[in-house]
Design an enzyme around this catalytic site. Sequence first.
Site, PDB file in Angstrom:
ATOM      1  N   ARG A 237       0.870  -1.178   0.000  1.00  0.00           N
ATOM      2  CA  ARG A 237       0.000   0.000   0.000  1.00  0.00           C
ATOM      3  C   ARG A 237       0.908   1.229   0.000  1.00  0.00           C
ATOM      4  O   ARG A 237       1.974   1.208   0.629  1.00  0.00           O
ATOM      5  CB  ARG A 237      -0.902   0.036   1.246  1.00  0.00           C
ATOM      6  CG  ARG A 237      -2.072  -0.942   1.223  1.00  0.00           C
ATOM      7  CD  ARG A 237      -3.139  -0.567   0.193  1.00  0.00           C
ATOM      8  NE  ARG A 237      -4.281  -1.452   0.252  1.00  0.00           N
ATOM      9  CZ  ARG A 237      -4.485  -2.495  -0.555  1.00  0.00           C
ATOM     10  NH1 ARG A 237      -3.592  -2.795  -1.485  1.00  0.00           N
ATOM     11  NH2 ARG A 237      -5.575  -3.233  -0.446  1.00  0.00           N
ATOM     12  N   GLU A 266      -4.308   7.727  -4.744  1.00  0.00           N
ATOM     13  CA  GLU A 266      -4.631   7.013  -5.988  1.00  0.00           C
ATOM     14  C   GLU A 266      -5.969   7.510  -6.507  1.00  0.00           C
ATOM     15  O   GLU A 266      -6.884   7.703  -5.708  1.00  0.00           O
ATOM     16  CB  GLU A 266      -4.688   5.505  -5.729  1.00  0.00           C
ATOM     17  CG  GLU A 266      -3.326   4.950  -5.322  1.00  0.00           C
ATOM     18  CD  GLU A 266      -3.343   3.435  -5.082  1.00  0.00           C
ATOM     19  OE1 GLU A 266      -4.359   2.783  -5.367  1.00  0.00           O
ATOM     20  OE2 GLU A 266      -2.317   2.918  -4.610  1.00  0.00           O
ATOM     21  N   HIS A 285      -1.936   0.418  -9.719  1.00  0.00           N
ATOM     22  CA  HIS A 285      -2.515  -0.542  -8.758  1.00  0.00           C
ATOM     23  C   HIS A 285      -3.073  -1.776  -9.491  1.00  0.00           C
ATOM     24  O   HIS A 285      -4.264  -2.084  -9.375  1.00  0.00           O
ATOM     25  CB  HIS A 285      -3.601   0.140  -7.909  1.00  0.00           C
ATOM     26  CG  HIS A 285      -3.830  -0.562  -6.595  1.00  0.00           C
ATOM     27  ND1 HIS A 285      -4.083   0.092  -5.430  1.00  0.00           N
ATOM     28  CD2 HIS A 285      -3.840  -1.886  -6.279  1.00  0.00           C
ATOM     29  CE1 HIS A 285      -4.256  -0.772  -4.446  1.00  0.00           C
ATOM     30  NE2 HIS A 285      -4.110  -1.990  -4.944  1.00  0.00           N
TER      31      HIS A 285
END
Length: 324
Positions: A237, A266, A285
């Site tokens: 993360r 993000e 991601h």
Amino acid sequence: MKKRIVLYKRLSDALLARLEEQVEVTWVDTAAADGLARLRDALPGAHGLLGASLRLDSELLDLAPQLEVISSVSVGVDNYDIADLTRRGVMLTNTPDVLTETTADTGFALILATARRVVELAGWVREGHWQASLGPAHFGTDVHGKTLGIVGMGRIGEALARRGAAGFGMRVLYHSSRAKPEVEARYAARYCSLEALLTEADYVCLTVPLSASTEGLIGARELALMKPEAILVNIARGRVVDEAALIEALQQKRIRGAGLDVFVQEPLAADSPLLQLDNVVATPHIGSATHETREAMARCAVDNLLSALAGQRPPNLVNHNSPA
Ligand code: NAP
């Protein structure tokens, strides 16, 4: 009467049909302009929620007094206040295992792309710069035979260790909340402190969950311990790394490069300094983002949800002291 659920992640037709056989489904597109308003409207009647990438704060949860289960289409559960859900008697489930191998593939894609400058040099070819054979200015660095340092020896960490040891002849070091003798036996991996790992590894891969104990785990001090030729890969993360400190280390070439799948914010802003750096490979991601794995995750999430709403203990219950 069928129980009601709010779905905020698109499912394949087959999975949606399976869900609709058992429960009444309200679809909410949380990315739409009226998404939040529609979610608020649907929450009061909801017994279950199924989706991902949505922060369900206490104000939203207060709107859902009948809620029994949140089925997250992810393995990471850092978006949820687990203690609060348990207090409310709401089960939280996730989708471990089915994404492990794909996410480890992504980790290795980032290791290779960064070490061998794949993205940078493919762009260079596309721009018409390949006029003669290459010299050292365009060489990368080897992956095989180097030292792989894994921070967080869980499911994905172990899948990375297997790839490194068996596929690339790498020496494997790891740091985790506890030693894993079975992993050490399988991959000749060595348990060490975070400091020792950072000092020795050529590739530092982060595979810890985001939690109070891992937020900012890699900051300026830790980056300073890494070798100048080392590469940092983050598939965990974004907030596990102090991004400002990483940008500074990369700009000053205090480490060789970084392969990053996750970011503090993000989607990553187009003007992020990370995107100005040739020694960074940034992906959006995509850890688990293959057709096969996303379908398997969705199937797992549907199974979890239906089992919880049927009054059973769902297979991947995160808050084990919740009512199930
Ligand atoms: P996992 O099996 O729970 O592995 C995590 C490991 O980290 C565990 O071994 C855990 O120790 C260890 N750990 C936890 N806190 C630590 C700390 N403070 N210091 C050192 N080690 C610590 O989880 P996983 O399935 O491998 O997934 C790991 C994470 O990857 C997820 O939580 C998610 O955030 C991320 N992820 C990202 C993507 C992506 O798209 N990029 C995809 C999938 C997953 P214990 O064994 O003692 O619990």
